[in-house]
Motif scaffolding. Structure first.
Motif, short mmCIF file in Angstrom:
data_model
loop_
_atom_site.label_atom_id
_atom_site.label_comp_id
_atom_site.label_asym_id
_atom_site.label_seq_id
_atom_site.Cartn_x
_atom_site.Cartn_y
_atom_site.Cartn_z
N VAL A 57 -5.71 0.81 -0.54
CA VAL A 57 -6.35 2.01 -1.09
C VAL A 57 -5.93 3.20 -0.24
O VAL A 57 -6.16 3.21 0.97
CB VAL A 57 -7.89 1.89 -1.09
N VAL A 58 -5.34 4.22 -0.88
CA VAL A 58 -5.04 5.45 -0.16
C VAL A 58 -6.15 6.45 -0.48
O VAL A 58 -6.67 6.50 -1.59
CB VAL A 58 -3.65 6.02 -0.55
N SER A 59 -6.54 7.24 0.54
CA SER A 59 -7.74 8.06 0.41
C SER A 59 -7.46 9.50 0.80
O SER A 59 -7.57 9.87 1.98
CB SER A 59 -8.85 7.49 1.32
N PRO A 60 -7.09 10.33 -0.16
CA PRO A 60 -6.84 11.75 0.15
C PRO A 60 -8.13 12.46 0.53
O PRO A 60 -9.07 12.57 -0.26
CB PRO A 60 -6.26 12.30 -1.15
N SER A 61 -8.19 12.95 1.78
CA SER A 61 -9.38 13.63 2.30
C SER A 61 -9.15 15.12 2.47
O SER A 61 -9.98 15.81 3.06
CB SER A 61 -9.79 13.02 3.64
#
Length: 413
Positions: A247-251
Protein backbone atom coordinates in the motif's frame (compact mmCIF):
# COMPACT_ATOMS: atom_id res chain seq x y z
CA UNK A 1 -43.72 -47.10 37.40
CA UNK A 2 -45.13 -46.17 40.84
CA UNK A 3 -45.01 -49.79 41.98
CA UNK A 4 -41.48 -50.45 40.77
CA UNK A 5 -38.84 -50.43 43.48
CA UNK A 6 -36.46 -47.43 43.34
CA UNK A 7 -32.95 -47.75 44.58
CA UNK A 8 -31.01 -44.69 45.70
CA UNK A 9 -27.43 -45.43 44.81
CA UNK A 10 -24.35 -44.14 46.57
CA UNK A 11 -21.57 -42.31 44.77
CA UNK A 12 -18.15 -43.61 45.71
CA UNK A 13 -15.51 -41.14 46.77
CA UNK A 14 -17.91 -38.19 47.07
CA UNK A 15 -17.54 -36.15 50.25
CA UNK A 16 -21.00 -34.69 50.42
CA UNK A 17 -20.08 -32.33 53.24
CA UNK A 18 -18.07 -30.28 50.74
CA UNK A 19 -21.01 -29.65 48.41
CA UNK A 20 -23.82 -27.26 49.27
CA UNK A 21 -27.14 -29.10 49.49
CA UNK A 22 -25.75 -32.64 49.23
CA UNK A 23 -26.36 -35.12 52.04
CA UNK A 24 -24.65 -38.43 52.60
CA UNK A 25 -26.42 -41.12 50.54
CA UNK A 26 -28.17 -44.04 52.21
CA UNK A 27 -28.96 -47.39 50.61
CA UNK A 28 -32.64 -48.08 50.92
CA UNK A 29 -35.56 -49.41 48.88
CA UNK A 30 -39.25 -48.60 48.89
CA UNK A 31 -42.11 -49.84 46.79
CA UNK A 32 -44.21 -46.72 46.66
CA UNK A 33 -42.76 -43.22 46.33
CA UNK A 34 -45.71 -41.46 47.97
CA UNK A 35 -45.76 -43.86 50.96
CA UNK A 36 -42.04 -43.50 51.44
CA UNK A 37 -42.28 -39.73 51.32
CA UNK A 38 -44.92 -39.70 54.09
CA UNK A 39 -42.70 -41.68 56.42
CA UNK A 40 -39.52 -39.68 55.74
CA UNK A 41 -38.83 -35.93 55.70
CA UNK A 42 -38.09 -34.42 52.26
CA UNK A 43 -34.45 -34.91 51.32
CA UNK A 44 -32.22 -34.12 48.40
CA UNK A 45 -32.04 -36.65 45.59
CA UNK A 46 -28.55 -38.08 45.30
CA UNK A 47 -26.41 -38.28 42.18
CA UNK A 48 -26.94 -41.56 40.39
CA UNK A 49 -30.72 -41.47 39.87
CA UNK A 50 -32.14 -41.64 36.39
CA UNK A 51 -34.04 -38.73 34.87
CA UNK A 52 -37.33 -40.61 35.37
CA UNK A 53 -36.57 -41.25 39.03
CA UNK A 54 -35.69 -37.58 39.62
CA UNK A 55 -38.87 -36.42 37.92
CA UNK A 56 -41.01 -38.88 39.88
CA UNK A 57 -39.53 -37.67 43.16
CA UNK A 58 -40.17 -34.01 42.30
CA UNK A 59 -43.75 -34.75 41.25
CA UNK A 60 -44.20 -36.51 44.60
CA UNK A 61 -43.12 -33.34 46.40
CA UNK A 62 -39.54 -34.36 47.17
CA UNK A 63 -38.01 -31.15 45.76
CA UNK A 64 -34.18 -30.94 45.90
CA UNK A 65 -32.70 -28.41 48.24
CA UNK A 66 -31.16 -25.19 46.81
CA UNK A 67 -29.52 -22.14 48.34
CA UNK A 68 -32.02 -19.71 49.84
CA UNK A 69 -33.15 -16.58 48.04
CA UNK A 70 -30.47 -13.95 48.78
CA UNK A 71 -31.59 -11.08 50.96
CA UNK A 72 -32.18 -7.73 49.34
CA UNK A 73 -29.06 -5.56 49.87
CA UNK A 74 -29.64 -2.84 52.41
CA UNK A 75 -29.03 0.81 51.40
CA UNK A 76 -26.75 2.96 53.53
CA UNK A 77 -28.19 4.74 56.52
CA UNK A 78 -29.87 8.00 55.62
CA UNK A 79 -30.97 6.90 52.15
CA UNK A 80 -34.36 8.54 51.43
CA UNK A 81 -37.35 6.24 51.02
CA UNK A 82 -38.95 7.07 47.69
CA UNK A 83 -41.37 5.28 45.37
CA UNK A 84 -39.84 3.67 42.28
CA UNK A 85 -39.80 5.88 39.22
CA UNK A 86 -42.42 4.76 36.64
CA UNK A 87 -39.83 3.74 34.05
CA UNK A 88 -40.55 1.11 31.41
CA UNK A 89 -36.97 1.20 30.17
CA UNK A 90 -33.89 1.38 32.35
CA UNK A 91 -30.74 1.29 30.16
CA UNK A 92 -28.61 0.54 33.22
CA UNK A 93 -30.02 -2.98 33.28
CA UNK A 94 -27.76 -3.84 30.34
CA UNK A 95 -24.68 -2.49 32.16
CA UNK A 96 -25.00 -4.12 35.54
CA UNK A 97 -22.34 -6.82 35.18
CA UNK A 98 -19.12 -7.37 33.21
CA UNK A 99 -20.71 -10.26 31.32
CA UNK A 100 -23.68 -8.18 30.21
CA UNK A 101 -21.50 -5.24 29.23
CA UNK A 102 -19.35 -7.55 27.12
CA UNK A 103 -22.44 -9.07 25.51
CA UNK A 104 -23.74 -5.71 24.32
CA UNK A 105 -20.42 -4.06 23.40
CA UNK A 106 -20.88 -2.38 20.04
CA UNK A 107 -17.24 -1.70 19.16
CA UNK A 108 -14.36 -4.14 19.36
CA UNK A 109 -10.68 -3.82 18.67
CA UNK A 110 -7.99 -6.35 17.82
CA UNK A 111 -4.32 -6.32 16.76
CA UNK A 112 -5.51 -6.77 13.17
CA UNK A 113 -6.85 -3.20 13.29
CA UNK A 114 -3.37 -1.71 13.91
CA UNK A 115 -0.78 -0.43 11.47
CA UNK A 116 2.54 0.08 13.25
CA UNK A 117 4.52 3.19 12.17
CA UNK A 118 8.26 2.53 12.30
CA UNK A 119 11.09 5.02 11.93
CA UNK A 120 14.21 3.75 10.17
CA UNK A 121 17.69 5.12 9.53
CA UNK A 122 20.95 4.05 7.99
CA UNK A 123 22.69 3.41 11.31
CA UNK A 124 23.34 0.02 12.89
CA UNK A 125 22.05 1.00 16.33
CA UNK A 126 18.52 1.89 17.43
CA UNK A 127 18.42 5.53 18.48
CA UNK A 128 15.81 6.63 21.06
CA UNK A 129 13.54 9.53 20.11
CA UNK A 130 13.47 11.99 22.99
CA UNK A 131 9.99 13.40 22.33
CA UNK A 132 8.44 9.94 21.87
CA UNK A 133 9.29 7.68 24.84
CA UNK A 134 9.52 4.06 23.77
CA UNK A 135 10.04 4.88 20.08
CA UNK A 136 13.32 4.59 18.18
CA UNK A 137 14.95 5.25 14.88
CA UNK A 138 15.55 1.62 14.04
CA UNK A 139 18.57 0.33 12.18
CA UNK A 140 17.09 -1.00 8.95
CA UNK A 141 19.17 -4.21 8.95
CA UNK A 142 18.56 -5.45 12.49
CA UNK A 143 16.39 -3.29 14.74
CA UNK A 144 13.64 -3.03 12.14
CA UNK A 145 13.49 -6.78 11.58
CA UNK A 146 13.44 -7.45 15.33
CA UNK A 147 10.65 -4.94 15.95
CA UNK A 148 8.53 -6.43 13.17
CA UNK A 149 9.04 -9.88 14.67
CA UNK A 150 7.78 -8.65 18.05
CA UNK A 151 4.72 -7.11 16.44
CA UNK A 152 3.89 -10.24 14.46
CA UNK A 153 4.13 -12.33 17.62
CA UNK A 154 1.09 -10.48 19.01
CA UNK A 155 -0.92 -10.28 15.81
CA UNK A 156 0.20 -6.95 14.31
CA UNK A 157 1.10 -7.76 10.72
CA UNK A 158 0.88 -4.31 9.10
CA UNK A 159 3.55 -1.61 9.30
CA UNK A 160 4.25 1.76 7.71
CA UNK A 161 7.80 2.98 7.17
CA UNK A 162 9.15 6.49 7.75
CA UNK A 163 12.82 7.16 6.87
CA UNK A 164 15.38 9.49 8.43
CA UNK A 165 17.40 10.49 5.38
CA UNK A 166 21.00 11.77 5.64
CA UNK A 167 21.15 15.53 5.10
CA UNK A 168 23.71 15.06 2.33
CA UNK A 169 21.09 13.25 0.22
CA UNK A 170 18.41 15.93 0.58
CA UNK A 171 17.79 18.22 -2.39
CA UNK A 172 15.21 20.86 -3.34
CA UNK A 173 13.49 18.38 -5.68
CA UNK A 174 13.74 15.36 -3.35
CA UNK A 175 15.18 13.02 -5.99
CA UNK A 176 16.30 10.51 -3.33
CA UNK A 177 12.61 9.70 -2.82
CA UNK A 178 12.59 7.48 -5.91
CA UNK A 179 16.09 6.00 -5.63
CA UNK A 180 15.37 2.29 -6.01
CA UNK A 181 18.33 1.47 -3.82
CA UNK A 182 17.38 4.07 -1.24
CA UNK A 183 16.65 3.39 2.42
CA UNK A 184 12.93 2.61 2.07
CA UNK A 185 13.16 0.28 -0.97
CA UNK A 186 16.04 -1.60 0.68
CA UNK A 187 14.06 -2.01 3.90
CA UNK A 188 10.99 -3.22 1.99
CA UNK A 189 13.01 -5.85 0.13
CA UNK A 190 14.64 -7.04 3.34
CA UNK A 191 11.32 -7.38 5.17
CA UNK A 192 9.55 -9.08 2.27
CA UNK A 193 12.40 -11.55 1.98
CA UNK A 194 12.00 -12.53 5.63
CA UNK A 195 8.21 -12.06 6.04
CA UNK A 196 6.51 -12.46 2.64
CA UNK A 197 3.02 -12.06 4.14
CA UNK A 198 3.83 -8.84 6.01
CA UNK A 199 1.63 -5.94 4.84
CA UNK A 200 3.88 -2.95 4.17
CA UNK A 201 2.48 0.57 3.86
CA UNK A 202 4.78 3.36 2.70
CA UNK A 203 4.72 7.14 3.01
CA UNK A 204 4.66 9.03 -0.28
CA UNK A 205 5.82 12.63 0.24
CA UNK A 206 8.95 14.66 -0.34
CA UNK A 207 9.49 16.18 3.12
CA UNK A 208 11.96 13.52 4.40
CA UNK A 209 13.99 13.98 1.19
CA UNK A 210 13.64 17.74 0.69
CA UNK A 211 16.30 20.19 1.78
CA UNK A 212 13.41 22.60 2.38
CA UNK A 213 11.49 20.20 4.64
CA UNK A 214 8.25 20.64 2.70
CA UNK A 215 6.07 17.93 1.16
CA UNK A 216 6.56 19.39 -2.29
CA UNK A 217 8.96 21.32 -4.48
CA UNK A 218 9.32 24.92 -3.32
CA UNK A 219 9.48 27.75 -5.83
CA UNK A 220 11.83 30.66 -5.13
CA UNK A 221 8.92 32.78 -3.89
CA UNK A 222 7.97 30.10 -1.35
CA UNK A 223 5.03 28.62 -3.27
CA UNK A 224 4.69 24.83 -3.14
CA UNK A 225 4.48 23.63 -6.74
CA UNK A 226 1.62 21.17 -7.16
CA UNK A 227 1.88 19.44 -10.53
CA UNK A 228 5.67 19.19 -10.53
CA UNK A 229 5.52 17.65 -7.07
CA UNK A 230 2.93 15.11 -8.23
CA UNK A 231 5.33 14.05 -11.00
CA UNK A 232 7.99 13.28 -8.37
CA UNK A 233 5.51 11.50 -6.12
CA UNK A 234 4.44 9.15 -8.90
CA UNK A 235 8.05 8.09 -9.42
CA UNK A 236 8.39 7.58 -5.67
CA UNK A 237 5.26 5.40 -5.52
CA UNK A 238 6.42 3.24 -8.44
CA UNK A 239 9.85 2.73 -6.83
CA UNK A 240 8.19 1.62 -3.59
CA UNK A 241 5.81 -0.71 -5.42
CA UNK A 242 8.69 -2.24 -7.35
CA UNK A 243 10.44 -2.98 -4.04
CA UNK A 244 7.38 -4.85 -2.78
CA UNK A 245 5.14 -2.32 -1.02
CA UNK A 246 1.54 -3.44 -0.61
CA UNK A 247 0.00 0.00 0.00
CA UNK A 248 1.44 3.37 -1.00
CA UNK A 249 0.19 6.29 1.10
CA UNK A 250 0.42 9.81 -0.32
CA UNK A 251 0.54 12.17 2.68
CA UNK A 252 1.52 15.30 0.73
CA UNK A 253 -2.01 16.75 0.14
CA UNK A 254 -1.21 17.86 -3.42
CA UNK A 255 -4.25 18.12 -5.71
CA UNK A 256 -4.74 15.27 -8.19
CA UNK A 257 -1.96 13.06 -6.86
CA UNK A 258 -4.14 9.97 -6.28
CA UNK A 259 -5.34 9.79 -9.88
CA UNK A 260 -1.87 10.42 -11.28
CA UNK A 261 -0.39 7.81 -8.95
CA UNK A 262 -3.02 5.22 -9.89
CA UNK A 263 -2.25 5.77 -13.56
CA UNK A 264 1.51 5.52 -13.00
CA UNK A 265 1.23 2.33 -10.94
CA UNK A 266 -1.08 0.68 -13.45
CA UNK A 267 1.17 1.63 -16.35
CA UNK A 268 4.07 -0.16 -14.64
CA UNK A 269 2.05 -3.31 -13.93
CA UNK A 270 1.27 -2.60 -10.27
CA UNK A 271 -2.51 -2.69 -10.50
CA UNK A 272 -2.54 -4.80 -7.31
CA UNK A 273 -0.85 -2.13 -5.19
CA UNK A 274 -3.36 -0.17 -3.10
CA UNK A 275 -3.44 3.56 -2.45
CA UNK A 276 -4.25 4.81 1.04
CA UNK A 277 -4.77 8.52 0.57
CA UNK A 278 -4.28 10.99 3.38
CA UNK A 279 -7.70 12.39 2.51
CA UNK A 280 -8.15 14.78 5.43
CA UNK A 281 -4.72 15.71 6.71
CA UNK A 282 -4.92 18.84 8.81
CA UNK A 283 -2.24 21.47 9.43
CA UNK A 284 -2.05 20.34 13.02
CA UNK A 285 0.13 21.24 15.97
CA UNK A 286 0.13 17.57 17.03
CA UNK A 287 2.92 16.61 14.60
CA UNK A 288 5.86 18.08 16.52
CA UNK A 289 7.43 14.88 17.93
CA UNK A 290 7.21 13.19 14.50
CA UNK A 291 9.19 15.96 12.88
CA UNK A 292 11.86 15.60 15.54
CA UNK A 293 11.99 11.87 14.83
CA UNK A 294 12.71 12.44 11.14
CA UNK A 295 14.44 15.80 11.39
CA UNK A 296 11.96 17.05 8.81
CA UNK A 297 10.78 20.42 10.07
CA UNK A 298 10.15 22.94 7.28
CA UNK A 299 13.16 25.20 6.78
CA UNK A 300 10.77 28.15 6.55
CA UNK A 301 7.07 28.89 6.83
CA UNK A 302 4.43 26.24 7.50
CA UNK A 303 2.31 23.72 5.59
CA UNK A 304 -1.01 25.57 5.65
CA UNK A 305 -1.18 26.10 1.88
CA UNK A 306 -1.55 22.37 1.29
CA UNK A 307 -2.67 20.77 4.57
CA UNK A 308 -6.23 21.46 5.69
CA UNK A 309 -7.43 24.15 8.07
CA UNK A 310 -8.32 22.57 11.46
CA UNK A 311 -11.41 24.80 11.54
CA UNK A 312 -12.92 23.15 8.44
CA UNK A 313 -15.38 20.28 8.41
CA UNK A 314 -17.21 20.29 5.07
CA UNK A 315 -13.93 20.61 3.17
CA UNK A 316 -13.16 17.01 4.12
CA UNK A 317 -16.09 15.92 1.94
CA UNK A 318 -14.54 17.69 -1.05
CA UNK A 319 -11.24 15.88 -0.51
CA UNK A 320 -13.07 12.58 0.01
CA UNK A 321 -15.02 12.85 -3.24
CA UNK A 322 -11.88 13.70 -5.22
CA UNK A 323 -9.95 10.78 -3.76
CA UNK A 324 -12.79 8.36 -4.41
CA UNK A 325 -13.14 9.48 -8.02
CA UNK A 326 -9.37 9.25 -8.59
CA UNK A 327 -9.16 5.65 -7.38
CA UNK A 328 -8.16 5.68 -3.70
CA UNK A 329 -8.63 2.36 -1.92
CA UNK A 330 -8.47 3.67 1.67
CA UNK A 331 -9.25 7.12 3.09
CA UNK A 332 -7.17 8.38 6.02
CA UNK A 333 -7.83 11.10 8.61
CA UNK A 334 -4.89 12.70 10.42
CA UNK A 335 -4.67 13.46 13.35
CA UNK A 336 -6.98 10.96 15.02
CA UNK A 337 -8.54 11.66 18.41
CA UNK A 338 -9.02 15.46 17.99
CA UNK A 339 -10.76 14.75 14.65
CA UNK A 340 -13.27 12.03 15.56
CA UNK A 341 -16.02 14.06 13.87
CA UNK A 342 -14.10 13.94 10.57
CA UNK A 343 -13.61 10.17 10.86
CA UNK A 344 -17.37 9.78 11.37
CA UNK A 345 -18.06 12.15 8.48
CA UNK A 346 -16.05 10.01 6.06
CA UNK A 347 -17.46 6.81 7.49
CA UNK A 348 -21.04 8.01 6.94
CA UNK A 349 -20.43 9.25 3.39
CA UNK A 350 -18.08 6.72 1.83
CA UNK A 351 -18.16 2.95 1.35
CA UNK A 352 -14.35 2.83 1.33
CA UNK A 353 -12.33 1.67 4.35
CA UNK A 354 -11.40 4.53 6.67
CA UNK A 355 -8.06 4.80 8.47
CA UNK A 356 -7.14 7.07 11.36
CA UNK A 357 -3.65 8.17 12.34
CA UNK A 358 -3.09 8.52 16.08
CA UNK A 359 -0.20 10.92 15.63
CA UNK A 360 2.96 11.54 17.59
CA UNK A 361 1.54 14.36 19.68
CA UNK A 362 -1.37 12.18 20.83
CA UNK A 363 1.05 9.39 21.72
CA UNK A 364 3.49 11.65 23.56
CA UNK A 365 0.76 13.35 25.61
CA UNK A 366 -0.43 9.99 26.94
CA UNK A 367 3.13 8.95 27.71
CA UNK A 368 3.85 12.24 29.48
CA UNK A 369 0.66 12.09 31.52
CA UNK A 370 1.50 8.56 32.60
CA UNK A 371 5.07 9.50 33.52
CA UNK A 372 3.69 12.23 35.79
CA UNK A 373 1.27 9.73 37.38
CA UNK A 374 -1.67 11.82 36.21
CA UNK A 375 -3.36 9.07 34.21
CA UNK A 376 -3.39 5.29 33.90
CA UNK A 377 -1.38 4.79 30.70
CA UNK A 378 -2.80 1.43 29.70
CA UNK A 379 -6.43 2.39 30.28
CA UNK A 380 -6.13 5.73 28.49
CA UNK A 381 -4.25 4.11 25.61
CA UNK A 382 -6.90 1.46 25.08
CA UNK A 383 -9.76 3.92 25.48
CA UNK A 384 -8.26 6.28 22.91
CA UNK A 385 -7.90 3.46 20.39
CA UNK A 386 -11.41 2.21 21.04
CA UNK A 387 -12.76 5.73 20.47
CA UNK A 388 -11.09 5.85 17.06
CA UNK A 389 -12.74 2.56 16.17
CA UNK A 390 -16.11 3.72 17.49
CA UNK A 391 -15.92 6.86 15.34
CA UNK A 392 -15.60 4.64 12.27
CA UNK A 393 -11.93 3.82 11.69
CA UNK A 394 -11.34 0.37 10.21
CA UNK A 395 -7.60 0.59 10.79
CA UNK A 396 -5.51 2.76 13.10
CA UNK A 397 -1.95 3.88 12.52
CA UNK A 398 -0.59 4.10 16.06
CA UNK A 399 2.75 4.06 17.84
CA UNK A 400 0.96 2.10 20.55
CA UNK A 401 0.41 -0.84 18.17
CA UNK A 402 2.84 -3.24 19.85
CA UNK A 403 1.99 -2.17 23.41
CA UNK A 404 -1.77 -2.26 22.80
CA UNK A 405 -1.61 -5.63 21.05
CA UNK A 406 0.26 -7.08 24.01
CA UNK A 407 -2.48 -5.80 26.32
CA UNK A 408 -5.13 -7.38 24.12
CA UNK A 409 -3.20 -10.65 24.17
CA UNK A 410 -2.88 -10.54 27.95
CA UNK A 411 0.86 -9.82 28.05
CA UNK A 412 2.35 -7.36 30.52
CA UNK A 413 5.71 -6.09 29.39
Amino acid sequence: MANAPITVRTVKGLDCQNYVGLRAPTNFKFNNVRTAMKSQPPRLLVMGLSDAECEAAVVAGNVPEAPPVPPKPAPPAGTPVVPSLPLNRRPRRNRRSPALRASFQETNISPANFVYPLFIHEGEEDTPIGAMPGCYRLGWRHGLVEEVAKARDVGVNSIVLFPKIPDALKTPTGDEAYNENGLVPRAIRLLKDKYPDLVIYTDVALDPYSSDGHDGIVREDGVIMNDETVHQLCKQAVAQARAGADVVSPSDMMDGRVGAMREALDAEGYEHVSIMSYTAKYASSFYGPFREALDSNPRFGDKKTYQMNPANYREALTEMREDESEGADILLVKPGLPYLDIIRLLRDHSPLPVAAYQVSGEYSMIKAGAALKMIDEERVMMESLLCLRRAGADIILTYFALQAARCLCGEKR
